[in-house]
Write a protein that holds these residues in place. Structure first.
Motif, PDB file in Angstrom:
ATOM      1  N   SER B  75      -0.435  12.553   3.477  1.00 50.43           N
ATOM      2  CA  SER B  75       0.093  11.679   2.431  1.00 50.43           C
ATOM      3  C   SER B  75      -0.560  10.289   2.495  1.00 50.43           C
ATOM      4  CB  SER B  75       1.612  11.537   2.575  1.00 50.43           C
ATOM      5  OG  SER B  75       1.926  10.795   3.729  1.00 50.43           O
ATOM      6  N   LEU B  77      -3.519   7.871   2.025  1.00 50.77           N
ATOM      7  CA  LEU B  77      -4.641   7.932   1.081  1.00 50.77           C
ATOM      8  C   LEU B  77      -5.990   8.068   1.770  1.00 50.77           C
ATOM      9  CD1 LEU B  77      -3.607   5.332  -1.638  1.00 50.77           C
ATOM     10  CD2 LEU B  77      -3.647   7.829  -1.797  1.00 50.77           C
ATOM     11  N   ARG B 227       8.403   0.890   7.910  1.00 57.40           N
ATOM     12  CA  ARG B 227       8.920  -0.137   7.006  1.00 57.40           C
ATOM     13  C   ARG B 227       9.817  -1.149   7.693  1.00 57.40           C
ATOM     14  NH1 ARG B 227       9.692   2.113   0.940  1.00 57.40           N
ATOM     15  NH2 ARG B 227       7.834   3.397   1.009  1.00 57.40           N
ATOM     16  N   ILE B 256      -0.734  -1.856   3.780  1.00 58.72           N
ATOM     17  CA  ILE B 256      -0.036  -1.824   2.492  1.00 58.72           C
ATOM     18  C   ILE B 256       1.427  -2.223   2.655  1.00 58.72           C
ATOM     19  CG2 ILE B 256       0.333   0.694   2.635  1.00 58.72           C
ATOM     20  CD1 ILE B 256      -0.213  -1.256  -0.601  1.00 58.72           C
ATOM     21  N   VAL B 259       1.563  -6.034   3.245  1.00 55.48           N
ATOM     22  CA  VAL B 259       1.416  -6.814   2.017  1.00 55.48           C
ATOM     23  C   VAL B 259       2.718  -6.790   1.215  1.00 55.48           C
ATOM     24  CG1 VAL B 259       0.190  -6.987  -0.183  1.00 55.48           C
ATOM     25  CG2 VAL B 259      -1.074  -6.470   1.902  1.00 55.48           C
ATOM     26  N   LYS B 260       3.315  -5.616   1.124  1.00 53.53           N
ATOM     27  CA  LYS B 260       4.588  -5.515   0.405  1.00 53.53           C
ATOM     28  C   LYS B 260       5.637  -6.427   1.024  1.00 53.53           C
ATOM     29  CE  LYS B 260       4.429  -0.713  -1.183  1.00 53.53           C
ATOM     30  NZ  LYS B 260       5.062   0.599  -1.029  1.00 53.53           N
ATOM     31  N   ILE B 263       4.969 -10.092   0.140  1.00 52.60           N
ATOM     32  CA  ILE B 263       5.335 -10.409  -1.237  1.00 52.60           C
ATOM     33  C   ILE B 263       6.853 -10.475  -1.395  1.00 52.60           C
ATOM     34  CG2 ILE B 263       5.299  -9.526  -3.600  1.00 52.60           C
ATOM     35  CD1 ILE B 263       2.500  -8.481  -3.050  1.00 52.60           C
ATOM     36  N   LYS B 264       7.500  -9.555  -0.763  1.00 54.50           N
ATOM     37  CA  LYS B 264       8.966  -9.498  -0.809  1.00 54.50           C
ATOM     38  C   LYS B 264       9.581 -10.788  -0.275  1.00 54.50           C
ATOM     39  CE  LYS B 264      12.289  -6.236   1.096  1.00 54.50           C
ATOM     40  NZ  LYS B 264      12.331  -4.875   1.700  1.00 54.50           N
ATOM     41  N   ALA B 283      -3.428  -0.473  -4.983  1.00 51.73           N
ATOM     42  CA  ALA B 283      -2.477  -1.554  -5.240  1.00 51.73           C
ATOM     43  C   ALA B 283      -3.145  -2.923  -5.168  1.00 51.73           C
ATOM     44  CB  ALA B 283      -1.326  -1.482  -4.246  1.00 51.73           C
TER      45      ALA B 283
END
Lengths: 337, 337
Positions: B75, B77, B227, B256, B259-260, B263-264, B283
DNA sequence: CTGAAAGCGCTTACAG
DNA sequence: CTGAAAGCGCTTACAG
């Protein structure tokens, strides 16, 4: 190291390979083989690190426990996820999946079909390319188990797993209308796929029923020149008079490239222009605003396709079209969930 | 429809199946079979829609023309792209790829190895899980062709295709330093993979040589709780005193999610904090600023792995470790390219 | 309770 | 120029 076969084990133990086969396959019903011998065989097999030859078995029993999966574009995340789930479910049922990619080309689809037939697949799951109806008809007539997924040819009467393309597109377009958009564009492929046309039809009907359909707002892009065509389409839309204030994208590849094109043109998405995308994309979760999208039940599609196919392989022969419901996802600020 | 075999053709034509086999395989050297008969055979095969049984052939010749590809996390990439390219190159060389996914679990890797051995693969390409060195040693000792890719166990002497993890990480960290960052964090996995540790070592050495290494700025996250752990790590970094002004992420999944998380937390990436990511991500191309990343030569890695493996299958038996160079990509405004 | 034999669909020496 | 035969590694009736 020399190959260890059933015969190797049989010879070392002084029994027949038939007996070894029975024991190793657990087909030793009604106490055919004595417990003592049975244990000796198991021990010897473990000891010699015996690995059965699936090829020989398949050849003998006439079933390969393999299914052929033909995907139109494996680099597309939707298909990637679909393939992954199909593989997982197949494995759970004892099947191996051979994946073939067609790049949306009929000639490659033909090639893959023959290739997989030569590999003795027990059945096919296919996301068919355009104009593949004749090939599918041939395949279907040869009675090999076959399930189409995501796409279909309705006139062909082949097992299919689809989503409610028309209804979800209608509903999603209504959402844009309810948000106050008066001038909604549609970007779709210039092609002849039933499922994409259904999406377009759903969107168009929603606009017509709201009395705001304008044929000039429908842009068709080519699969082979997606980026260029999308850029042009977006440019046209944002420079028209009156300007478009909402856009419905009919596929995920169009959606992601459409969003990129909007951002590139410094359009503030969800403010200047409301959009509606097909399929989730990791990229959306990184944007500071919500990107509403139509979420296809990919896992369910995979599960249904496998179930349908295996039923066929095991002798079922009714033809079925299963329609699964897609979901409209509209999050507050996506990155926060 | 009944199965058409060589014998069917032979019988209908009143010749031996040996002759049919020869003709259909183009092994009719030195005019063994008369042109006339040869043509009749070809015509009849086409007419009957003959499809050879690859299973039987493989069983007979002892080569399946199949390779087993064992991926740690399909899963992801990066691995998805790797698998896709490996499949493409393999196909070009006449090989089919059977893909297995391990989810980074040793037990699943063991299972896949046995499964693929039973399917008579001619060789393996593997992205090994942690602690799989014993399994790999066994496999290697059994003399089956084997190539590791992306990851390796340097002490094991197995064919491997890697990138210059240490050097590119050193160089990329230097870039952050040159941008003026004084307080650079590293987010990496809590694990024991050689390649990830090399990346970490490269970053740490760059910081040490610049005299700004601070062990407190190294955060380790768990694969299974990525996460949550990333959120915590980012939170710590942006709330420390002194605050971190640059971050080096050692893998693409960390990048990734990192980065999320930034931004959060309303961090303005590339302004409040300079970052350096591993691997390209769709993204990134949607963000209004450049996200610099280390681009692995995925296609080259795939090609090299296939070439190495096929050389082994065809009898080559020297062991090689190929190091390919990753590239540092730093674009103006990514979405514009 | 166990073995001998046939056969799945091929290829490949061997014989003529 | 072509055929008969063996054999890859299994499974499965059949016989005892």
């Amino acid at each position: 190291m020399k190959k260890i076969s059933l015969k190797t084990i049989a010879n070392e133990l002084g029994v027949s390979s038939a007996t070894v086969s029975l024991v190793l396959n657990g087909k030793d019903k009604n106490g055919r083989v004595s417990k003592d011998l049975s244990e000796k065989i198991l021990a010897k097999a473990a000891d010699l690190n015996y690995v059965p030859n699936t090829l020989a078995k398949s050849l003998k029993v006439g079933k390969s426990k393999t299914i052929g999966l033909i995907i139109a574009d494996i680099s597309n995340l939707f298909f990637g996820a679909l393939a992954l789930h199909i593989q997982t479910f197949a494995q759970q049922k004892g099947y191996t999946v051979l994946i073939g990619n067609t790049n949306e080309k009929l000639s490659e689809m033909e090639h893959m079909v023959n290739f997989l037939l030569a590999r003795q697949v027990d059945g096919f799951i296919i996301t068919p390319t355009e104009k593949s109806d004749n090939l599918l008809k041939r395949l279907n007539n040869s009675n090999i188990p076959l399930v189409l997924v995501d796409r279909t040819f309705p006139e062909l009467n082949i097992n299919s797993v689809l989503i409610n393309n028309y209804e979800i597109s209608y509903k999603s377009t209504e959402l844009l209308i309810n948000k106050g958009c008066k001038n909604i564009g549609i970007v779709t492929y210039k092609q002849d796929h039933f499922h994409v046309n259904e999406r377009r039809r759903g969107a168009v009907d929603a606009l017509k029923n709201a009395g705001i359909f304008n044929p000039d707002n429908v842009e068709e892009v080519r699969y082979e020149y997606l980026r260029e065509d999308i850029s042009a389409a977006i440019y046209k839309m944002i420079n028209r008079n009156p300007k478009v204030d909402g856009i419905f994208f009919t596929t995920n590849s169009i959606s992601i490239n459409g969003v990129k094109a909007l951002i590139k043109n410094d359009i503030f998405v969800q403010k200047d222009i409301q959009i509606m995308c097909f399929d989730e994309n990791d990229a959306f979760y990184i944007l500071p605003y919500a990107v509403p999208f139509i979420k296809q039940p990919i896992k369910e599609m995979a599960r249904t396709a496998i179930d349908l196919l295996i039923a066929q392989i095991e002798g079922d022969n009714k033809t079925e079209t299963v329609i699964l419901e897609a979901e409209l996802v509209e999050k507050e600020k996506v990155v926060n969930q």
